[in-house]
Scaffold this active site. Structure first.
Site, PDB file in Angstrom:
ATOM      1  CE  LYS A  56      -1.079  54.054   4.067  1.00 26.50           C
ATOM      2  NZ  LYS A  56      -1.736  55.214   4.668  1.00 26.50           N
ATOM      3  CB  THR A  57      -0.408  56.443   9.437  1.00 26.47           C
ATOM      4  OG1 THR A  57      -1.220  55.970   8.373  1.00 26.47           O
ATOM      5  CG2 THR A  57      -1.040  57.693  10.020  1.00 26.47           C
ATOM      6  CG  ASP A 109      -1.428  58.557   3.552  1.00 31.35           C
ATOM      7  OD1 ASP A 109      -0.633  57.664   3.206  1.00 31.35           O
ATOM      8  OD2 ASP A 109      -2.319  58.383   4.399  1.00 31.35           O
ATOM      9  CD  GLU A 110      -3.289  55.012   1.197  1.00 28.63           C
ATOM     10  OE1 GLU A 110      -2.671  54.374   0.319  1.00 28.63           O
ATOM     11  OE2 GLU A 110      -3.750  54.484   2.216  1.00 28.63           O
ATOM     12  CD  GLN A 143      -1.459  48.189   0.567  1.00 31.36           C
ATOM     13  OE1 GLN A 143      -2.490  48.103   1.210  1.00 31.36           O
ATOM     14  NE2 GLN A 143      -0.339  48.667   1.084  1.00 31.36           N
ATOM     15  NE  ARG A 151      -5.807  44.974   3.602  1.00 29.50           N
ATOM     16  CZ  ARG A 151      -4.892  45.924   3.753  1.00 29.50           C
ATOM     17  NH1 ARG A 151      -5.104  46.912   4.592  1.00 29.50           N
ATOM     18  NH2 ARG A 151      -3.749  45.878   3.094  1.00 29.50           N
TER      19      ARG A 151
END
Length: 661
Positions: free
Chosen positions: A34-35, A212-213, A243, A595
């Site tokens: 995503k970044t 973002d997020e 998430q 993770r």
């Protein structure tokens, strides 16, 4: 366009990065880049002729801001990144309020109360509102105030004592020319909603918004964005409802799930190709999260190798669970320890792992220790700066008067506060004006006159062009005898040295900031410090096994993950059944699983000590939901009874040799 293939974007990432105009929702699954998409989109906008100064990128932490800026610099240039606004929500609100605070009845040099000062003020007010039958808890009052400001509680349905405290707290903040963290969002939203000229100014300034997020935004943050989005709409949000794990602190997943209700006719793009985990880890994670009903359906996949099966291993009780894991880690090559993480639901679970790691002399890093800015000496020095810049900040001024004591007793201070309250004026109007000192004893008058004279001279020095704020602060601390007082309060010379070192570090930070930002001065430094959520590690970072909660692990990745304590009452947490939050607990487990890059081990104890007794534990229902052919279940006793294979023995001896070397 061909230039952006150099970023190695897949088709869906490329579509998102080059979306022309309008509202865009990017559903970015765990590890899907995503970044990379956000930074590539910013670079694409600039390549299309969009001025960098008209781009606003918003995220939640200073760490995320730094990472995004570094990536943009690597794609564009430092100059282009510098004129862009890449900011946290709170820092963005400060920017709006510094420009137009007067429209809300504040001065532009308002203070930002940190958590400690906020608690102190609430505690002071709570003691004044005394009800013998139902005493007012400062903790409950603090939570209530925050909930009212974030619109998750109604002031009109609260008991009279809480209503009274809320109103008096807000009056006190206004009198102090101060805001707390919730006020930054509340007041910025109010400013944009009520002042059309201000709203149009920022809409014309920021024509392209990226967030973002987005699944972690709350009601106020969504409202802020809706005020900033102009016509035409150019808003790109990136997030993953799977998430969303911060509902307990106000995050509203519905902002993402109902995005089209807030911003009409959005383009929705799903990112499902995972670049982090093996195929088997993703398969199991997909099976787990599919049990959540309210979600955007996604199916993570990877072109990476299939990988090792997931292990689900049970131990007799919590100590055997911890010992088994640490024993496995001890046989690894020490070079691998930095890439291993132990993830747990509750902080208390870390204690056993820490103890055994110490016994085995295995280095570890515990994520989530005490913040640098929560330290007493840092709050002391910050109070000196705040009072110097904003004398109306009574909280800061009282801390200066008492740290160290300046010759004023408790009675004198109490009388000062009482007179200031009766006159509805800040303390500084009494302290800094000798004509107001007649009500005090001659000894107190002398101390007040001395303080008034010194503080007035500091403020005069502050106005001198070219004045070094760090040097001025050093002089103030020396003349107040602060360091000597700090040493006296420490139990050991080591503690005194460490606390002094923290003060020096803050002074050096102030010096560096003012050199880099000569026009921002103390105000800019205070804003940056107040908004800081973590201490930057300027010196060597600690190495070793990572111990971290599931909430803190979001956004991180590790070669090997141990996800521990998968038991009913721990994960899912006992409260989740009562509060109906089982889906958020499942998302938390999903975050933990994703993770892991190469190897995932899930453990639980068949019995656990509660109130001093060893009681049987029930395995987490999530274990049944993620079960499949790629998940191998066993007990720690079975594994330990197996003969050591020759290859495993060689690896073990190699690890021992490496340790000895």
């Amino acid at each position: 366009m061909a230039h952006f293939r150099l970023f190695d974007l897949n088709d869906q990432q490329y579509r998102a990065a080059t979306h022309p105009q309008g509202a865009l929702l990017v559903l970015a699954g765990a590890g899907t880049g995503k970044t990379r998409v956000l930074t590539a989109r910013i670079a694409w906008l600039v390549s299309q002729g969009v001025p960098p100064s008209s781009i606003l990128a918003v995220t939640f932490t200073n760490k995320a801001v730094r990472e995004m800026r570094e990536r943009i610099i690597s794609i564009l240039s430092a100059q282009e990144a510098k004129v862009m606004t890449i900011s946290t929500f709170h820092a963005l609100c400060v920017r709006f309020l510094r420009r137009d605070a007067a429209l809300l009845g504040y001065k532009e040099n308002f203070s930002i109360l940190d958590e400690s000062d906020q608690k102190g003020l609430i505690k002071k007010l709570a003691t004044r509102i005394h009800d013998t039958e139902d005493p007012l808890s400062p903790e409950i009052a603090e939570a209530f105030i925050s909930n009212v400001k974030n619109a998750t509680a109604s002031i009109h349905q609260a008991p009279a004592a809480l209503q009274s405290l809320f109103l008096r707290y807000q009056e006190e903040l206004q009198a102090l020319n101060a805001m707390d963290f919730d006020d930054l969002l509340v007041n910025a939203c109010h400013l944009l909603a009520s002042e059309e000229e201000v709203r149009l100014f920022w809409q014309q300034h920021y024509k392209y918004l990226l967030v973002d997020e987005f699944q972690d935004t709350n009601k106020l943050q969504l409202e802020l964005l809706s005020h900033l989005v102009g016509d035409p709409v150019n808003l790109c949000v990136v997030g993953d409802d799977d998430q969303s794990i911060y509902g307990w602190r106000g995050a509203q997943r519905s902002n993402l799930l109902q995005f089209e209700k807030h911003f009409a006719h959005p383009q929705i793009i799903k990112l499902e190709q995972n670049y982090r985990s093996t195929h088997l880890i993703l398969q199991a994670a997909n099976r787990l999260i599919e049990h959540n009903a309210h979600r955007h359906k996604k199916n993570l996949w990877s072109t990476q190798e299939e990988g090792e099966p997931i292990r689900v291993i049970s131990g007799a009780e919590e100590r055997s669970e911890a010992e088994f894991i640490i024993d496995e880690i001890s046989f690894m090559n020490p070079s691998q320890w930095d890439h291993v993480a132990i993830l747990y639901r509750m902080n208390a679970q870390s204690r056993l792992f820490e103890s055994i790691l110490r016994e085995k002399n295995i280095p570890y890093r515990l994520i989530g220790g005490k913040s640098f800015f929560d330290r007493r000496e840092i709050r002391d020095v910050m109070a000196y700066l705040r009072a110097l810049l904003n004398p109306q900040d009574d909280q800061a001024l009282l801390r200066v008067l008492t740290t160290p004591p300046c010759g004023l007793g408790k009675r004198t201070l109490a009388l000062l506060i009482q007179i200031a309250a009766e006159k509805k004026s800040p303390l500084c109007s009494l302290l800094l004006h000798p004509a107001e000192h007649q009500a005090f004893s001659s000894k107190s008058r002398e101390a007040l006159a001395r303080f008034s004279e010194n503080w007035s001279s500091y403020q005069i020095r502050l106005q001198i062009p070219g004045q070094d704020p760090a040097l001025l602060l050093e002089d103030i601390l020396r003349e107040a005898g602060y360091r000597d007082d700090l040493k006296k309060s420490c139990k050991t010379p080591q503690e005194a040295h460490q606390r002094e070192h923290h003060v020096e570090e803050l002074l050096e930070s102030l010096r560096e900031y003012c050199q880099k930002n000569p026009h921002q001065g103390i105000q800019g430094f205070l804003d940056s410090m107040s908004l800081a959520q973590e201490k930057e590690e300027k010196k060597e970072e600690r190495h070793g096994v990572t111990l971290i909660t599931l909430h803190a692990a979001k956004g991180l990745e590790f070669e090997q993950v141990y996800l521990v304590g998968l038991e009913e009452g721990i994960l899912p947490h006992a409260r989740s059944q009562e509060e109906g939050n089982i889906e958020e607990e499942r998302r938390l487990c999903y975050v933990g699983m994703t993770r892991a890059k190469k190897k995932l081990t899930i453990t639980y104890a068949r019995a656990r000590r509660k109130f001093g007794k060893l009681l049987p534990s029930t395995p987490s229902p999530f274990l049944l939901e993620l079960a499949g052919e790629d998940v191998h279940e066993s007990t720690m006793e079975e594994i330990l009874s197996r003969p050591l294979q020759e290859l495993d023995a060689q690896d073990a001896f190699a690890s021992i040799r490496a340790l000895l070397q």
